[in-house]
Design an enzyme around this catalytic site. Sequence first.
Site, PDB file in Angstrom:
ATOM      1  N   LYS A   1      -7.591  -0.079  14.506  1.00  0.00           N
ATOM      2  CA  LYS A   1      -7.791   0.835  13.373  1.00  0.00           C
ATOM      3  C   LYS A   1      -8.915   1.806  13.705  1.00  0.00           C
ATOM      4  CE  LYS A   1      -6.119  -2.024   9.575  1.00  0.00           C
ATOM      5  NZ  LYS A   1      -6.346  -2.581   8.235  1.00  0.00           N
TER       6      LYS A   1
ATOM      7  N   ARG B   1       0.825  -1.223   0.000  1.00  0.00           N
ATOM      8  CA  ARG B   1       0.000   0.000   0.000  1.00  0.00           C
ATOM      9  C   ARG B   1       0.853   1.265   0.000  1.00  0.00           C
ATOM     10  NH1 ARG B   1      -3.537  -3.303  -1.954  1.00  0.00           N
ATOM     11  NH2 ARG B   1      -4.204  -4.876  -0.470  1.00  0.00           N
TER      12      ARG B   1
ATOM     13  N   TRP C   1     -14.883  -9.795   1.184  1.00  0.00           N
ATOM     14  CA  TRP C   1     -13.982  -9.057   0.296  1.00  0.00           C
ATOM     15  C   TRP C   1     -14.754  -8.448  -0.872  1.00  0.00           C
ATOM     16  CZ3 TRP C   1      -9.556 -13.223  -0.059  1.00  0.00           C
ATOM     17  CH2 TRP C   1      -8.678 -13.039   1.013  1.00  0.00           C
TER      18      TRP C   1
ATOM     19  N   LYS D   1       0.667  -8.606  13.961  1.00  0.00           N
ATOM     20  CA  LYS D   1      -0.615  -8.905  13.288  1.00  0.00           C
ATOM     21  C   LYS D   1      -0.782 -10.408  13.380  1.00  0.00           C
ATOM     22  CE  LYS D   1      -2.750  -8.711   8.645  1.00  0.00           C
ATOM     23  NZ  LYS D   1      -2.687  -8.064   7.301  1.00  0.00           N
TER      24      LYS D   1
ATOM     25  N   ASN E   1       2.461  -7.691   7.714  1.00  0.00           N
ATOM     26  CA  ASN E   1       2.503  -9.008   7.066  1.00  0.00           C
ATOM     27  C   ASN E   1       3.983  -9.363   7.077  1.00  0.00           C
ATOM     28  OD1 ASN E   1      -0.244  -9.289   6.557  1.00  0.00           O
ATOM     29  ND2 ASN E   1      -0.084  -7.958   4.773  1.00  0.00           N
TER      30      ASN E   1
ATOM     31  N   GLU F   1      -4.408   4.314   0.762  1.00  0.00           N
ATOM     32  CA  GLU F   1      -4.886   3.092   0.108  1.00  0.00           C
ATOM     33  C   GLU F   1      -6.284   3.266  -0.480  1.00  0.00           C
ATOM     34  OE1 GLU F   1      -4.913  -0.339   2.679  1.00  0.00           O
ATOM     35  OE2 GLU F   1      -5.801  -1.625   1.160  1.00  0.00           O
TER      36      GLU F   1
ATOM     37  N   ASP G   1     -11.937  -0.907   7.480  1.00  0.00           N
ATOM     38  CA  ASP G   1     -10.575  -0.812   6.962  1.00  0.00           C
ATOM     39  C   ASP G   1     -10.250   0.530   6.312  1.00  0.00           C
ATOM     40  OD1 ASP G   1      -8.044  -1.537   6.320  1.00  0.00           O
ATOM     41  OD2 ASP G   1      -8.559  -2.924   4.728  1.00  0.00           O
TER      42      ASP G   1
ATOM     43  N   ARG H   1     -18.342  -8.598   9.281  1.00  0.00           N
ATOM     44  CA  ARG H   1     -16.931  -8.406   9.616  1.00  0.00           C
ATOM     45  C   ARG H   1     -16.738  -7.227  10.564  1.00  0.00           C
ATOM     46  NH1 ARG H   1     -12.474  -7.156   4.952  1.00  0.00           N
ATOM     47  NH2 ARG H   1     -11.324  -5.609   6.162  1.00  0.00           N
TER      48      ARG H   1
ATOM     49  N   GLU I   1      -6.019 -12.169   8.120  1.00  0.00           N
ATOM     50  CA  GLU I   1      -5.616 -12.254   6.721  1.00  0.00           C
ATOM     51  C   GLU I   1      -4.490 -13.264   6.530  1.00  0.00           C
ATOM     52  OE1 GLU I   1      -4.869  -8.112   5.653  1.00  0.00           O
ATOM     53  OE2 GLU I   1      -6.945  -7.951   4.984  1.00  0.00           O
TER      54      GLU I   1
END
Length: 800
Positions: free
Chosen positions: A427, A185, A639, A304, A227, A460, A432, A403, A308
């Site tokens: 967040k 991102r 998604w 994290k 990640n 993003e 998101d 979600r 995901e």
Amino acid sequence: MWNIMRTLIMACTLLASLQLRAEDGYRLWLRYDRIDDPALLTQYRSSVTAMVFPAPSPTLLVARNELLDDLGSMLDKKLPIRTTPSDNCILAGTPSSSPVIAQLLSSKYPGLAGDGYVLHSQLVEGKHLIIIAAHSDIGVLYGVFAFLRLLQTHQPIQNISLSSSPLVQRRILDHWDNLTRTVERGYAGASIWNWHLLPDYIDQRYIDYARANASIGINGTVLTNVNANSLVLTPLYLQKVRALADVFRPYGIRVYLTAKFSAPVDIGGLKTADPLDPAVQKWWKDKCDEIYSLIPDFGGFLVKANSEGQPGPQTYGRTHTDGANMFADALAPHGGIVMWRAFVYDVRPQRKNEHFDDNPAHAEGHKAATADAGTSKTPVVDSGAHNIPVSRPSPGEISAPDRFKQAYAEFTPFDGKFRPNVLIQVKNGPIDFQPREPFSPLFGAMSKTPLMMEFQITQEYLGQGTHLVYEAPLFKEVLDADTYANGKGSTVAKIIDGSAFHPGQGSPFTTPTLQPGISPGGQTTADQLAAAPLTGMAGVSNIGNERNWTNHPFGQANWYAFGRLAWDHTLSARQIADEWVKQTFSNNTMVVSAIEKMMMASREAVVNYMTPLGLHHIMSSSGHYGPGPWLNNAPRADWNPVYYHRADAYGIGFDRTATGSNALTQYQPQVRQQWLDSNTCDEKFLLWFHHVSWSHKMKDGHTFWDELCNRYQSGVDTVKWMQRQWKSLAGLIDKERFTQVSMLLNIQEKEAEWWRNACLLYFQTFSRMPIPPGVGHTDQTLEYYKSLRFPYAPGTGISL
Ligand code: GCW
């Protein structure tokens, strides 16, 4: 006569070109050009003629050099350094360096604590002094930057008397940077961390990065992507991390890393990463000992987990507390902390990079995951991970638990169960980083656990590298929202700074002095934590190795605004814009007023041309670039844009009341109440909570459909207005940045129209209502918009 005229013209041209010299944006807001107002320059020069600035530590040394260099260039005059004050002299330091400072702080600023600073003019033994003082060395550096800012923004410095202290302790940039130098991102080039050349090659950028951050009070950096890649914890990489930590230390910036939960397996040779396994616990403890032997002021880990596809404690049937507390225990003896993310959904392990692209047309990862999850020969992410097969839904079959509710459901049961050196990083919104989200319900629901804010600075979902969107209004909207967690006035900001539940907090803390050789063991002792729980704010960085750091020159404003608000969330978005414009462009009132207006309008514009009235998550799958409200075939229901907008023949929006997912119950009753009824709900959040009919009556009397169309149009109109504002500044802004921004605004205009056209054409297939007059039309078909593909959209950050 002609000669005189010619000389005059030449002189004027030279002057103009000097003042508008080429600007490549590298200097950010730290430009420190010569003061261009002659009267002010004279005044400043007579008020500051010398300085007394003992510098017995690396931090004080950089502070002194910064002051010397930057004043030197703004005043166009080198100031002498003296050992005793002369008239019109700066006196800078801490109580230990000067009895005058000791006396000033104790008599006039007894409340000043931690890393706060004081700027104060005073007559001492008949001499006019400007005192820059703090209790800590880093506070002095902050004071230096604040003083420089006064001059850069043309403020009076004759009778100053001000103090400022940070309201949260950990003010951190999170880099989603991979060891390959791709940035997830990221839209501003490659990662600024040149891992290959570290530790021996120190790029000047690292130093300028530290200066820029210190100038706005940022005091931590997470170098690596959430990640995560376990390799960063191997000795080879730790040497590189150490080199960066050494560069940042004098600027008060602590280094943190992301910890991959499976590291004991990936790089440690263990068979499991189960947090309750003594061998695993020992592995992390030894790893922490190793890290601290290299970096004594290492900040800690950001994790994290079980999100995901990242491994985590749930992979082993354990809980978030088991996982977070394991790290906390390994870090505690060294004073380190854990930032444990609450962005969780999906326990299924993903294949490498799977979540980057959810369009089956070009998502190899998804194909593989859906085809052979559970039977894969290639290990996924963790040898002990569950493999839960997911099958692609057929269109029309999109349904899944909301979600929105998952983070709350997973974390509230553990309120009060985390170690004191754990911060739960949440967040700003429940989904998101959308252009607009209600605040995350977690902020109102965990009174016994310190919660840290996570904002996304990188754009993003806000036009990525090409849209001018000033984010401070977004940040402020969230920070100022009332959670009612401890009665009225429990704003998100007060949850974050601790004052909602710990009166007296939200004011100054000391960040321990970060000098080599000093044991950091006292950083977050149990006593300190009991007295003042941890507080923090993180921003996902928008920085890359583009010459101007952020690609869009206005991306710099978002980095700046994040830092300023992390320091003091009571500042207004306009105030921050004002400072930034003056430092970054000019003090010219026309420039300041036009740019400020553009900035202040820009966030609402992006909401309108992308996701008005509470729409969310309707972007395309190709790198989240552009509109994709029609997408319905991603392998996970949540998604898919259609999962979020739920348009049908009746209407549109996600019902989160009792007749729907009932996510509203996660908020305190007073908050719930304000959003519960579709007729009274703040229209900016309408589709977040309600499925309303196309002819639902809006407050201004329009039908919902007409209002939706008008909002899309108004977003486009604002961008066109921004273009006109910018054009009016021709000749007042250096050519390089003027042209850059003009080109980017043209892209933004095109893309705003793209969003409007694509979304309205698509939603019209449900509403079957005409586009109202005044709303732009397109000759393109919906099929055309659906056919667009951007296989190489930036920011996908592949190959971890
Ligand atoms: O916003 C989403 C992004 C992912 C990101 C994830 C997260 C780092 O699309 O790229 O992964 O959130 O915050 O973990």
